[in-house]
Each structure stands twice: as C-alpha cells, then as structure tokens.
Design a protein around this motif. Structure first.
Motif, PDB file in Angstrom:
ATOM      1  N   ASN A  70       0.645  -1.085  -0.052  1.00  0.00           N
ATOM      2  CA  ASN A  70       0.021  -0.004   0.286  1.00  0.00           C
ATOM      3  C   ASN A  70       0.983   1.302  -0.010  1.00  0.00           C
ATOM      4  OD1 ASN A  70      -2.508  -1.243   0.114  1.00  0.00           O
ATOM      5  ND2 ASN A  70      -2.324  -1.628   2.244  1.00  0.00           N
ATOM      6  N   SER A 262      -4.425  -2.155   5.345  1.00  0.00           N
ATOM      7  CA  SER A 262      -5.574  -2.542   4.876  1.00  0.00           C
ATOM      8  C   SER A 262      -6.863  -2.227   5.650  1.00  0.00           C
ATOM      9  CB  SER A 262      -5.501  -4.038   4.469  1.00  0.00           C
ATOM     10  OG  SER A 262      -4.418  -4.179   3.224  1.00  0.00           O
ATOM     11  N   MET A 284       0.165   6.252   0.675  1.00  0.00           N
ATOM     12  CA  MET A 284      -1.071   5.565   1.088  1.00  0.00           C
ATOM     13  C   MET A 284      -2.436   6.399   0.747  1.00  0.00           C
ATOM     14  SD  MET A 284      -2.342   2.799   2.936  1.00  0.00           S
ATOM     15  CE  MET A 284      -4.044   2.686   3.439  1.00  0.00           C
TER      16      MET A 284
END
Ligand code: 13P
Ligand code: SF4
Length: 352
Positions: A70, A262, A284
């Motif tokens: 990410n 996540s 991110m």
C-alpha cells in the motif's frame, strides 16, 4: 548488495533473454490512466505510460505478477500491480499465486517472506537496498539471548524482520493480526519483537503480558499528538483520524481508529468520513484517494525512503534481467516457514 546476489546476477547474465516489443496500447491501460490522473499530473502519467506498457509485456513473457504494498507510489500501485495490500495480504497472495515469478514492489522483508512461503518460485526485489528500520533493529543472536533470559516464553515476531529472525521465532504476526496471534498462543506472557509501539498497542488490547524490544519505524515514530491536534483544529470536527499501530502510544490515543494499512481501507469502506487523515506513510493517501473520490484526504507527508527505492524503471529492469532474486538459506527458510504459516493459519484480525 546482500550476499548471494552476485552469484545470481552471474547466472542471469548467462541466460538468453527474450526481446519483447511492448504493445502500444494494452487492454486496461487507458482505464488505468483515467484513474491515475485523479492523483497524478497529466505529464507524469504520460511519462509513466510507456514503462507501464513495457512492464505489462514483460510480465506476460515471464509469467510474472507484481505484488505491491500500500505504500508504493500510485503509478506502481494502480499502474502495474496485479495484487496489492498490507503485509498480511501480500503474504497470503504470495502463498496462493500460480505465477512463476513474483516481483515484490515493497521492501526486502516482504520479498523474503514471499520466498519463504514459495521456495521453488523466483521472487524478485527491484532494489535490494529497500530495507526497513524495524528489520534492522534485531538479529537472530538477539532472539537467542532473549530466549535464554526468558526460558519457555514464546517469541512473537512482527513480519518486519529478516528470515533469520523469523527462523528463531515461534510465530509471526502483522499489524492486522498481532493481538489475535498473541492470544492464539494461550500463554500468560510473550516476547514481542521488534516493534516497541506495536507491542505496546497489543499489550493495551489483551491481558497477556508483553515483553518488548526497542525497535521503531522511522516513518511512524515521527508523528506526534501535537501534530494531530493541529490538523483537528484546522479541519474541525468532521476530520476522522486513522493511525497505524507502529505510531507512538500518544499518537494512537489521539486517533479515532487504529489498524493496519488494509484495516484503514476496510474502515473507510464500512463508514466513509468526509475528511480523513491517514497517520501513516505518504503514498497510502494517494492510493486510497483514487478509490474514494468523495473523501477529502489531509496529507501530512512522512515518506518511507526504503519503499521509495522501488520505481517503475526498476520494476521493468527486474523483469528483463530477472534481478534481484531473493535467496534464503534452505534451513533458515524451513524454520521461518513454520512461524509464517502459523501466522497465516490465524488469518486477518481486528486490526485489518
Ligand atoms: P501493514 O501494511 O501490514 O499495515 O504494514 C505497514 C508497514 O509499515 C509495512 O512496512
Ligand atoms: Fe519499515 Fe517503516 Fe518503511 Fe514500513 S514504513 S518499511 S516499517 S521503515
């Protein structure tokens, strides 16, 4: 360059390398451009586009996939990654893939974890210097000393560690399942390595006593509660603050939600807020913003210099020359695999 790469480099030079001619327009390329233009200037997209097309062609030739963390830049994350996610998702996907070659767009410990799970596959890291301050914070010898000092106390190790450290551990965890992993052992006390702040967060969520180590993440240790206070005052009451558990405890106390990268995405999917501050690595927010055009992301920028060593040209180079191949000593890999597989059996936890 870590030991082992020189020999592998020599082996690769001796191989016959196919010479693909990148397709001018690959299926999905225009759609990718459309999404990327939400966060990238037009000129940057135009610069990235030929490299993205070439990477797609080489992926096909090599039967390769790109796994991206990410924190990778949007042109990697949305441009060439076949699978994306947090550290746990990358390990799960590495375990499930049928591709012959895995290019890990992330840091070295992630590529090593993929290799530990998949010893017969070719796992590549586009830049072998993509390290991590947490992984550098502890050695296998340190773990052996801790075991002598606390006989019989199980060792829980964050995946942000070397294969040698994992091999000395009972079980691994990620920020998504650290609490569940610790509780899965059914013991009153664990040694938790090497992230002090993640360990403190785990201790705050469970009755299990946690023996800590003093490792820190260079990106997350820099956030302060004062900084969060300033953003809250600037943006008012509708700002939602999501923080990564690698941050210091005072920062986590000032946040509305604590979870893995996540976990943050899942939290926003379940309850989108009008304004969001992701207290974690810079890219991110860019990556998430592409999928949440209705949310305004406040973007303080703490960059991970290791994650940023991975670039589109290096991914292309990695596919063309099959470098840098990750090698783990078979005995170390066998012992580390036990700890990683025990973690995978626990699965995703409340933090993700
Ligand atoms: P997660 O993506 O697992 O939350 O980890 C963050 C991190 O710092 C990885 O380097
Ligand atoms: Fe390591 Fe922190 Fe960079 Fe993640 S963000 S790779 S924990 S230094």
């Amino acid at each position: 360059m870590p030991q082992g790469y020189a020999q592998i480099e020599q082996k690769k030079k001796e191989q016959v390398v196919p010479n693909p001619s990148p397709a001018a327009t690959l299926p999905g390329l225009e759609e990718r451009g459309e999404r990327l233009r939400r966060v990238l200037p037009e000129a940057e997209w135009e610069l990235a586009r030929p490299t993205i097309a070439a990477i797609e062609e080489w992926k096909r030739q090599r039967h390769a996939i790109v796994l991206a963390h990410n924190y990778q830049t949007p042109e990697i994350f949305h441009g060439v990654a076949d699978l994306t996610g947090d550290s746990l998702a990358l390990a799960q996907q590495a375990a499930a893939t049928e591709a012959e070659v895995i290019v890990l767009a992330g840091v070295h410990f992630m590529a090593e974890t993929a290799k530990i799970i998949n010893p017969v596959k070719t796992v590549l890291i586009p830049d072998p210097q993509a390290g991590c301050t947490l992984a550098d914070a502890i050695t296998a010898a340190d773990v052996r000393l801790l075991r002598e000092r606390y006989p019989g106390v199980p060792v829980v190790t964050y995946v942000n560690t070397s294969a040698e450290v994992k091999a000395e551990s009972d079980i691994c965890c990620t920020s998504s399942n650290a609490v569940e992993v610790v509780e899965s052992l059914g013991v009153p006390r664990v040694i938790f390595l090497p992230d002090e702040y993640l360990g403190r967060f785990v201790a705050s969520q469970t009755a299990v006593e946690v023996i800590l180590w003093k490792g820190h993440c260079i990106v997350h240790e820099r956030f302060t509660p004062e900084e969060i206070g300033r953003w809250r005052r600037a943006y008012g009451g509708d700002l939602e603050v999501l923080a990564h558990p690698e941050c210091p405890p005072e920062v986590l106390a000032a946040a509305d939600y604590v979870g893995s990268t996540s976990g943050m995405v899942r939290h926003l999917e379940a309850a989108p807020a009008p304004r969001v501050l992701l207290v974690t690595e810079c890219s991110m927010s860019d990556n998430v913003a592409v999928n949440f055009p209705g949310i305004e992301f406040v973007r303080p920028c703490n960059l991970c210099p290791y994650m940023k060593r991975i670039t589109l040209p290096k991914i292309l180079d990695s596919l063309i020359h099959l470098r840098y191949e990750v090698a783990v000593d078979p005995d170390v890999a066998r012992r580390a695999r036990r700890a990683v597989e025990r973690m995978l059996a626990v699965g995703r936890g409340r933090g993700g």
